[in-house]
Scaffold this motif. Structure first.
Motif, mmCIF file in Angstrom:
data_model
loop_
_atom_site.group_PDB
_atom_site.id
_atom_site.type_symbol
_atom_site.label_atom_id
_atom_site.label_comp_id
_atom_site.label_asym_id
_atom_site.label_seq_id
_atom_site.Cartn_x
_atom_site.Cartn_y
_atom_site.Cartn_z
ATOM 1 N N ASP A 1 -11.871 -5.012 -5.391
ATOM 2 C CA ASP A 1 -11.870 -3.711 -6.065
ATOM 3 C C ASP A 1 -10.719 -2.881 -5.517
ATOM 4 O OD1 ASP A 1 -14.346 -3.878 -7.672
ATOM 5 O OD2 ASP A 1 -15.290 -4.054 -5.697
ATOM 6 N N ARG A 2 -9.940 -2.289 -6.436
ATOM 7 C CA ARG A 2 -8.821 -1.441 -6.025
ATOM 8 C C ARG A 2 -8.897 -0.090 -6.727
ATOM 9 N NH1 ARG A 2 -3.547 -4.395 -7.398
ATOM 10 N NH2 ARG A 2 -4.805 -5.417 -9.008
ATOM 11 N N TYR A 3 -8.469 0.913 -6.000
ATOM 12 C CA TYR A 3 -8.511 2.275 -6.532
ATOM 13 C C TYR A 3 -7.254 3.007 -6.081
ATOM 14 C CZ TYR A 3 -9.737 7.245 -6.664
ATOM 15 O OH TYR A 3 -9.729 8.599 -6.874
ATOM 16 N N GLN A 4 -6.685 3.816 -6.971
ATOM 17 C CA GLN A 4 -5.504 4.586 -6.610
ATOM 18 C C GLN A 4 -5.548 5.947 -7.282
ATOM 19 O OE1 GLN A 4 -1.663 2.893 -5.339
ATOM 20 N NE2 GLN A 4 -1.114 3.355 -7.439
ATOM 21 N N TYR A 5 -5.177 6.976 -6.531
ATOM 22 C CA TYR A 5 -5.220 8.351 -7.000
ATOM 23 C C TYR A 5 -3.957 9.018 -6.486
ATOM 24 C CZ TYR A 5 -7.292 13.044 -7.627
ATOM 25 O OH TYR A 5 -7.558 14.328 -8.017
ATOM 26 N N LEU A 6 -3.067 9.463 -7.395
ATOM 27 C CA LEU A 6 -1.786 9.973 -6.913
ATOM 28 C C LEU A 6 -1.204 11.030 -7.821
ATOM 29 C CD1 LEU A 6 0.600 8.468 -8.795
ATOM 30 C CD2 LEU A 6 -0.139 6.531 -7.424
ATOM 31 N N SER A 7 -0.273 11.780 -7.207
ATOM 32 C CA SER A 7 0.463 12.800 -7.943
ATOM 33 C C SER A 7 1.885 12.817 -7.428
ATOM 34 C CB SER A 7 -0.166 14.178 -7.724
ATOM 35 O OG SER A 7 0.667 15.199 -8.281
ATOM 36 N N TRP A 8 2.848 12.860 -8.368
ATOM 37 C CA TRP A 8 4.269 12.902 -8.018
ATOM 38 C C TRP A 8 4.852 14.246 -8.456
ATOM 39 C CZ3 TRP A 8 5.351 8.839 -5.154
ATOM 40 C CH2 TRP A 8 4.753 7.618 -5.419
ATOM 41 N N ASN A 9 5.387 14.996 -7.499
ATOM 42 C CA ASN A 9 6.148 16.208 -7.837
ATOM 43 C C ASN A 9 5.441 17.099 -8.857
ATOM 44 O OD1 ASN A 9 8.397 15.601 -6.166
ATOM 45 N ND2 ASN A 9 9.086 14.116 -7.684
ATOM 46 N N ASP A 10 4.191 17.465 -8.530
ATOM 47 C CA ASP A 10 3.401 18.388 -9.348
ATOM 48 C C ASP A 10 2.984 17.826 -10.699
ATOM 49 O OD1 ASP A 10 3.544 20.400 -7.404
ATOM 50 O OD2 ASP A 10 5.497 21.054 -8.143
ATOM 51 N N ALA B 1 -1.583 -5.588 -3.110
ATOM 52 C CA ALA B 1 -2.781 -4.807 -2.828
ATOM 53 C C ALA B 1 -2.819 -3.521 -3.628
ATOM 54 C CB ALA B 1 -2.853 -4.485 -1.331
ATOM 55 N N ALA B 2 -1.700 -2.788 -3.726
ATOM 56 C CA ALA B 2 -1.766 -1.460 -4.332
ATOM 57 C C ALA B 2 -0.499 -1.082 -5.081
ATOM 58 C CB ALA B 2 -2.057 -0.427 -3.251
ATOM 59 N N ASP B 3 0.287 -2.035 -5.536
ATOM 60 C CA ASP B 3 1.480 -1.701 -6.315
ATOM 61 C C ASP B 3 1.078 -1.328 -7.735
ATOM 62 O OD1 ASP B 3 3.959 -2.344 -4.610
ATOM 63 O OD2 ASP B 3 2.647 -4.065 -4.284
ATOM 64 N N TYR B 4 1.802 -0.387 -8.307
ATOM 65 C CA TYR B 4 1.381 0.195 -9.566
ATOM 66 C C TYR B 4 2.519 0.216 -10.579
ATOM 67 C CZ TYR B 4 3.571 3.907 -6.941
ATOM 68 O OH TYR B 4 4.440 4.617 -6.171
ATOM 69 N N ALA B 5 2.133 0.297 -11.852
ATOM 70 C CA ALA B 5 3.097 0.365 -12.949
ATOM 71 C C ALA B 5 2.847 1.641 -13.747
ATOM 72 C CB ALA B 5 2.950 -0.863 -13.849
ATOM 73 N N ASP B 6 3.716 1.887 -14.758
ATOM 74 C CA ASP B 6 3.506 2.982 -15.699
ATOM 75 C C ASP B 6 3.354 4.319 -14.969
ATOM 76 O OD1 ASP B 6 3.140 4.206 -18.147
ATOM 77 O OD2 ASP B 6 0.965 3.855 -18.158
ATOM 78 N N GLY B 7 4.230 4.547 -13.950
ATOM 79 C CA GLY B 7 4.205 5.813 -13.243
ATOM 80 C C GLY B 7 2.948 6.075 -12.453
ATOM 81 N N GLY B 8 2.153 5.068 -12.201
ATOM 82 C CA GLY B 8 0.932 5.232 -11.432
ATOM 83 C C GLY B 8 -0.326 5.166 -12.261
ATOM 84 N N ASN B 9 -0.210 5.060 -13.581
ATOM 85 C CA ASN B 9 -1.394 5.013 -14.437
ATOM 86 C C ASN B 9 -2.075 3.660 -14.413
ATOM 87 O OD1 ASN B 9 -1.443 7.675 -15.516
ATOM 88 N ND2 ASN B 9 0.315 7.166 -16.802
ATOM 89 N N THR B 10 -1.361 2.619 -13.985
ATOM 90 C CA THR B 10 -1.894 1.261 -14.056
ATOM 91 C C THR B 10 -1.608 0.520 -12.752
ATOM 92 O OG1 THR B 10 -1.395 1.216 -16.419
ATOM 93 C CG2 THR B 10 -1.883 -0.895 -15.362
ATOM 94 N N LEU B 11 -2.604 -0.188 -12.260
ATOM 95 C CA LEU B 11 -2.412 -1.072 -11.119
ATOM 96 C C LEU B 11 -2.011 -2.456 -11.625
ATOM 97 C CD1 LEU B 11 -5.459 -0.038 -8.932
ATOM 98 C CD2 LEU B 11 -3.108 -0.047 -8.130
ATOM 99 N N TYR B 12 -1.007 -3.046 -10.974
ATOM 100 C CA TYR B 12 -0.615 -4.395 -11.357
ATOM 101 C C TYR B 12 -1.764 -5.371 -11.117
ATOM 102 C CZ TYR B 12 4.374 -3.252 -11.801
ATOM 103 O OH TYR B 12 5.580 -2.742 -12.211
ATOM 104 N N GLN B 13 -1.864 -6.366 -11.958
ATOM 105 C CA GLN B 13 -2.813 -7.443 -11.703
ATOM 106 C C GLN B 13 -2.344 -8.232 -10.475
ATOM 107 O OE1 GLN B 13 -2.727 -9.993 -15.105
ATOM 108 N NE2 GLN B 13 -0.860 -11.026 -14.494
ATOM 109 N N PRO B 14 -3.282 -8.849 -9.759
ATOM 110 C CA PRO B 14 -2.864 -9.648 -8.605
ATOM 111 C C PRO B 14 -2.007 -10.834 -9.051
ATOM 112 C CG PRO B 14 -5.212 -9.167 -8.522
ATOM 113 C CD PRO B 14 -4.740 -8.786 -9.883
#
Length: 820
Positions: free
Chosen positions: A558-567, A607-620
């Motif tokens: 299970d992976r989870y990511q929550y982020l914000s870039w430059n407001d 483990a936690a690399d992301y695509a689409d500006g952070g909206n999507t986590l890459y599949q393993p």
């Protein structure tokens, strides 16, 4: 490992002074001073005079402790060797050897008297008779491969490893490439960082990400993640201090079957020193070029012999300057540990590690055109004296080992690690390479803020040995839970433009530092990774010559990511995956000194690399490897060599060349194949060596962001890389106690990015060493001097067009060490 009178200690300290040459006379003087005549106490030996021994019948481990106390010798052995064995004891007048024979009678254990007042115990090897009427059984008591837990052992080799199988397995019977850097090698080379040890391993290059604050390596052409292993347990975001490290093991290739999320090029695991029932103490001071000082101390022994309670404490302090402007590192590390032999079959271990590290962020030197910028390697582009990242690492490790019988064993444990950092860093944007007045201009940026990570690993393994229809089985059944949480908030502020060719780089002022520390955060990021896994492995032996290993692991991730870039609005992404990871390998050992092996294995990530500006986590992404080769051992295992061919394919991530965000990554698929050769051990009485060669053909096979990169070489890894280190210990005449050594380390051209837009040239580096060792009563004094990069070779650890770290020029390191 248990000893009845010694653990081990490596130490590090170095010579003062900003000049390598200036430190050399002082170091040589220390060696000369140590050679002055001194009264030496005679050590007990096998032929010592008879004396009265009175040791009652009892468990063998406690009988050996009693003999050690009464005779003054130190016994070195694996606790598994004596577990559950009773001794009849000894009473009466005997020589030391005679008393030891009585204690070991009927145990199937042999012994070897060593230098340094130690005796190594090992399982007796029996050669079966050829027939009932020809040759009788022969007991072999020759020298075995080195026991790395013996602080006086001089061996460059070990015979067994647990990293590749999670069971204690001879390396000759392991269907994988594994190299072990022993404490003796690290002592001879005065290693205090992982990179110092790993320079001896084929196909490994240092990477130094994020200003050198993490330890990252390139293996078999692929870049690792920012995690290495401690006793086989994944520890992210950490540096390893070698003060409490017994040896460093490098397992090449994919290893997801045993370790889950892992790097396909291989894994690096440190084996930690354990408490001993035998008192041992050491103190070492090192001093070196560029105001380098390092102190190490260790102590171990029994807290209660009656209850089998032993302790260990390892400590180090580092205060180091640098050949780079405004750079430096200071560190405090201490690691207490306890072990309790609850019964002869049950052992509990508890250890703690604390590391406080203050390190100046070194962004390195950028590239211009197709080469590194032609500026002095001492020049830096950010920071000020005393401006450093501050890191606190804490780790707690609990372990249970229980033996139900000789064939059924259980071990389980939990490891918790906490990482707490505050960044104070200056980094560069892309350099202006347009001809004209702005050529060489670059914007500087401040990266300030806290970062935290917490990890928990809980695991249980059961090992079962049995036979079916003449086939021997060693079956491993295990489960693992792993959770990692990481979050950071940082400010990212533009602070003006400089020119990389201008030697007058503005210093960051105290007022600016205060501004950066109080600025609002630009990035807010939180991630969590949870893995639950079950794994099964069976090691089969047929006819004592054919060894087959097979297994699989099933992972729930299970992976989870929550982020914000430059407001930007916060972006959340979650993902759940189930993955199966198989492995199969075979070893054929037609004679004792030769093994032929082949294997297939897989790994997965990220483990936690992301695509689409952070909206999507890459599949393993999975990686697959085919490997085959041979291993040899000679001189009763004191010299080993291996050669392996590998074919490896995976997807990995590189910094996005089109973005100023240093954390934005893009996927690139690559394929690597090649040949690796490793050799180490004693090749003649007193002459030891460790050497390797790697041919690595690593190319990009897919790049959706930049298709033109397909066919380029994967960055960071040279096609050809090799090293050879030799050491000779003098044991006769007026040179008795002296050691001389030297080594050459070389690598070919390395590219710094997937576009192959720039490169660093090939290099060859020469290191030299001299040491003197002398007994002073019950104390052993060792003085040592190492001169690294004698020829002042100019080369870089490649990272990206904006950031490449120059290697250290010629440096001198001296040390004085006391052991007793």
């Amino acid at each position: 490992m248990r000893k009845t009178r010694n653990p081990s200690r490596t130490g590090k300290t170095q010579a003062k002074g900003s000049s390598a040459i200036g430190a050399l006379p002082l170091c040589l003087g220390l060696i000369s001073a140590a050679t002055l005549p001194t009264a030496q106490a005679e050590s007990p030996s096998a032929t010592s005079e008879s004396r009265n021994y009175n040791i009652a019948a009892q468990p063998l481990y406690s009988a050996l402790s009693a003999l050690a106390e009464q005779s003054g010798v130190q016994f070195v052995y694996n606790s598994e060797l004596v577990r559950g064995i009773q001794s009849l004891g000894v009473s009466g007048q005997y020589s030391l050897e005679g008393a030891l024979k009585h204690l070991l009678s009927g145990s199937g254990i042999s012994y070897r008297f060593n230098d340094g007042n130690t005796v190594t115990l090992q399982k007796t090897t029996t050669l079966e008779p050829q027939s009932a009427t020809t040759m009788p059984a022969v007991t072999v008591l020759g020298l075995a491969p080195g026991n790395t837990s013996d602080p006086y052992d001089k061996s460059y080799t070990v015979g067994n490893s647990t990293t590749a199988t999670k069971t204690d397995t001879p390396i000759m019977e392991t269907p994988a490439s594994i190299q072990v850097i022993t404490r003796t090698v690290m002592q001879d080379q005065q290693a205090y960082r992982l990179q110092d040890a790993l320079k001896n391993v084929s196909g490994v290059q240092s990477y130094h990400p994020f200003g050198g604050d993490f330890e990252n390596y390139v293996m078999r052409g692929f870049l690792q993640t920012m995690a290495n292993y401690r006793n086989g347990i994944r520890i992210p975001f950490t540096k390893f201090d070698l003060a409490n490290v017994e040896r460093v093991e490098v397992l090449k290739g994919a290893s997801a079957m045993l370790y889950g999320f892992s790097d396909p090029g291989g894994m690096i695991s440190t084996t930690i020193k354990q408490p001993s029932a035998t008192p041992y103490y050491s103190l070492e001071q090192r001093f070196g070029s560029y105001d380098f000082y390092r102190t190490e101390a260790s102590a171990t022994g029994p807290l209660s012999k009656e209850h089998g309670l032993n302790y260990r404490m390892d400590f180090s302090y580092l205060d180091a300057g640098s050949f780079r402007d405004n750079m430096g590192n200071d560190r405090i590390f201490f690691a207490p540990s306890l072990s309790w032999d609850v019964t002869p079959d049950t052992k509990l271990s508890l250890s703690y590690e604390h590391l406080e590290d203050n390190n100046a962020y070194d962004f390195g030197i950028p590239a211009i055109g197709n080469r590194l910028a032609q500026v002095p390697i001492s020049r830096t582009y950010g920071g000020s004296p005393g401006m450093k990242n501050n890191t606190h690492n804490n780790l707690i490790d609990f372990r249970l080992d229980h033996r139900f019988s000789d064939r059924v064993k259980l071990n389980a444990g939990a490891v918790s690690s906490q990482y707490d950092k505050y960044w104070r860093s200056i980094y560069l944007s892309r350099v202006d390479e347009t001809p004209g007045s702005t050529f060489g201009n670059v914007r500087r940026n401040a990266w300030f803020g806290p970062e935290k990570s917490e990890s928990l690993t809980a695991w249980v393994n059961g090992t079962f040995e049995f036979e079916t229809f003449g086939i021997k089985h060693k079956t491993l059944v295990g489960g693992e839970y792993y959770n990692n949480r990481m979050n950071y908030q940082v400010t990212d502020i533009r602070i003006g433009t400089i020119n990389i060719f201008d030697p007058n780089v503005p210093t960051i002022t105290a007022a600016q530092i205060g501004q950066f520390e109080n600025a609002p955060y630009a990035y807010n990021i939180a991630t969590e990774y949870t893995s639950k896994a079950f794994y099964l492995q069976d090691q089969l032996t047929l006819w004592n010559k054919l060894h087959v290993t097979g297994g699989f692991r099933y992972n729930w991730i299970d992976r989870y990511q929550y982020l914000s870039w430059n407001d930007d609005p916060y972006k959340q992404a979650t993902r759940t995956d189930d993955l199966a990871s198989p492995r199969v390998g075979i070893v054929y050992q037609p004679v004792d000194w030769l093994s032929l092996f082949g294997s297939f294995s897989e790994s997965f990530g990220p483990a936690a690399d992301y695509a689409d500006g952070g909206n999507t986590l890459y599949q393993p992404f999975t990686a697959t490897q085919f490997e085959g080769g041979l291993k040899t051992q000679f001189y009763d295992g004191k010299f080993t060599a291996s050669m392996a061919y590998f074919d490896l394919e995976r997807t990995q991530f590189f910094q996005d060349p089109t973005s100023d965000n240093i954390f934005k990554s893009v996927p690139v698929k690559g394929k690597s194949k090649g040949v690796e050769v490793d050799m180490q051990g004693q090749i003649y009485a007193g002459l030891s060596m460790i050497g390797s060669y790697a041919y690595t053909d690593a190319t990009i096979t897919s790049d959706v962001t930049t298709p033109a990169n397909v066919g380029n070489r994967l960055p960071f890894a040279p096609v050809h890389q090799g090293n050879l280190w030799l050491k000779y210990d003098f044991s006769e005449g007026w040179l008795n106690g002296f050691s001389l050594g030297g080594g050459v380390y070389t690598a070919g051209r390395r590219y710094g990015d997937a576009a192959n837009s720039y490169y660093d040239h090939a290099y060859a580096r020469l290191d030299l060493m001299a040491a003197y060792r002398r007994k002073l009563g019950d104390t052993t004094l060792t003085t040592r001097v190492n001169i690294n990069n004698v020829n002042d070779a100019d080369y870089f650890a490649m990272r990206s067009r904006r950031s490449n770290l120059p290697a250290e020029p010629m440096t001198v390191m001296g040390s004085i060490k006391l052991e007793y």
